[in-house]
Design a protein around this motif. Structure first.
Motif, PDB file in Angstrom:
ATOM      1  N   TYR A   1      53.117  37.223 -24.364  1.00 15.91           N
ATOM      2  CA  TYR A   1      52.355  37.160 -25.621  1.00 15.91           C
ATOM      3  C   TYR A   1      50.984  36.535 -25.391  1.00 15.91           C
ATOM      4  N   LEU A   2      50.944  35.437 -24.650  1.00 20.23           N
ATOM      5  CA  LEU A   2      49.680  34.735 -24.417  1.00 20.23           C
ATOM      6  C   LEU A   2      48.706  35.595 -23.622  1.00 20.23           C
TER       7      LEU A   2
ATOM      8  N   LYS B   1      45.665  32.340 -25.824  1.00 15.48           N
ATOM      9  CA  LYS B   1      46.319  31.066 -26.102  1.00 15.48           C
ATOM     10  C   LYS B   1      45.530  30.265 -27.134  1.00 15.48           C
TER      11      LYS B   1
ATOM     12  N   ILE C   1      54.483  33.443 -31.907  1.00 20.35           N
ATOM     13  CA  ILE C   1      54.528  32.008 -31.630  1.00 20.35           C
ATOM     14  C   ILE C   1      55.503  31.347 -32.581  1.00 20.35           C
TER      15      ILE C   1
ATOM     16  N   HIS D   1      47.236  34.444 -35.349  1.00 22.14           N
ATOM     17  CA  HIS D   1      48.330  34.813 -34.463  1.00 22.14           C
ATOM     18  C   HIS D   1      49.574  35.220 -35.250  1.00 22.14           C
TER      19      HIS D   1
ATOM     20  N   ILE E   1      52.826  25.269 -25.981  1.00 19.09           N
ATOM     21  CA  ILE E   1      51.387  25.263 -26.237  1.00 19.09           C
ATOM     22  C   ILE E   1      51.062  24.171 -27.253  1.00 19.09           C
TER      23      ILE E   1
ATOM     24  N   ALA F   1      55.261  29.927 -27.003  1.00 19.68           N
ATOM     25  CA  ALA F   1      54.970  31.356 -26.929  1.00 19.68           C
ATOM     26  C   ALA F   1      55.358  31.830 -25.532  1.00 19.68           C
TER      27      ALA F   1
END
Length: 301
Positions: free
Chosen positions: A175-176, A181, A240, A191, A260, A171
């Protein structure tokens, strides 16, 4: 029976009709008219006195006699090909055209430099590379070699491992920062997911939990058969994605993507050169596969 050049040509046309599935496809491949292809088939069936193909407006299928004749004809064509290759290599000169199928990402990112290095050593080998993620049936004769990123292989093929890649989840920092996360696989359900289609894993993402493979089916917002496109979408903050490490490497290096869920990453996927087992393997094939093994061994993808 005397095997004339006309008869041999008719047999070749018949085999390619079976393998490509239509008269039009064979006509395009051989640069003939569809009428000429029909003429060749009519000559062959008239000579044999039996119908080899069932023809309808929508499809072509083999008759019972056609199935037997195709099997033996295919063997004959392969034997002639091997004879040509064997004879041409008596002078130890590697030449010919090698037809390769490769995955879109790996082929587009890594195969061209490798092919360039190979052709510097073997300048008389022409290489036709087709990029797609679809499964290739090598027995149909469309390709000499298929590059696969997979943990499962078809029966009846020879596979040489050339390198490997991890299947990772990514990601963007943007975005996180906005959506948070995910710390475990279950949290992915809330997500935005970007899905890689046309892979051996179909509709699922793969994870490793306590040495057990776990499948997760994403509710995706955007999907593609191109890992680079998905990584670009993820880098833009669209969601993601799970993609091979080779597809995301540049985005990660530039700080546009962050890996991640590393603790759930499955073991590395092998990347193979695969080809059919034959009594004789042409030098253009064996030299290329050996070169790829050495090249990627020295230049990790």
């Amino acid at each position: 029976m005397i095997l004339t050049m006309n008869k041999l040509n008719n047999i070749q046309v018949f085999c390619r009709i079976v393998e490509l599935g239509s008269f039009a496809a064979v006509a395009r491949e051989m640069n003939f008219s569809a009428m000429m292809i029909s003429k060749y088939m009519a000559q062959l069936e008239e000579f044999l006195g039996v119908a080899l193909l069932n023809r309808t407006t929508r499809q072509i299928s083999l008759t019972e006699a056609g199935e037997i004749y195709y099997y033996r004809s295919k063997q004959l064509m392969d034997d002639f090909s091997e004879l040509d290759e064997t004879t041409s290599q008596l002078g130890r000169h590697v030449k010919g055209t090698l037809k390769i199928s490769a995955p879109i990402d790996f082929g587009g990112l890594y195969m061209v430099p490798a092919i360039n290095a190979y052709q510097r050593q073997y300048p008389d080998v022409n290489i036709l590379m087709t990029l797609h993620n679809s499964h290739v049936d090598l027995s149909k004769g469309g390709f000499d070699l298929s590059i696969l990123v997979t943990d499962t292989l078809d029966l009846g093929v020879v596979a040489r491992k050339i390198t490997k890649t991890r299947l990772c989840t990514y990601a963007s920092p943007v975005y996180l920062a906005e959506y948070g996360k995910p710390e475990n696989i279950d949290q992915l359900s809330s997500h935005r997911c970007l899905h890689y289609v046309d892979t051996p894993h179909k509709d699922y993402w793969l994870f490793n939990v306590d040495s057990e493979e776990i499948k997760f089916k994403p509710d995706w917002r955007f999907a593609s058969n191109n890992g680079r496109a998905l990584c670009q979408a993820a880098a833009l903050g669209m969601g993601i994605t799970q993609a091979p490490e080779i597809s995301a490497a540049n985005f990660v290096a530039q700080g546009k993507l962050t890996e991640i869920l590393q603790q759930f990453c499955i073991p590395s996927l092998p990347i193979y050169s695969t080809y059919l087992q034959r009594r004789f393997l042409p030098a253009k094939l064996t030299t290329f596969v050996d070169f790829m093994v050495n090249y990627f061994g020295e230049n990790e993808a």
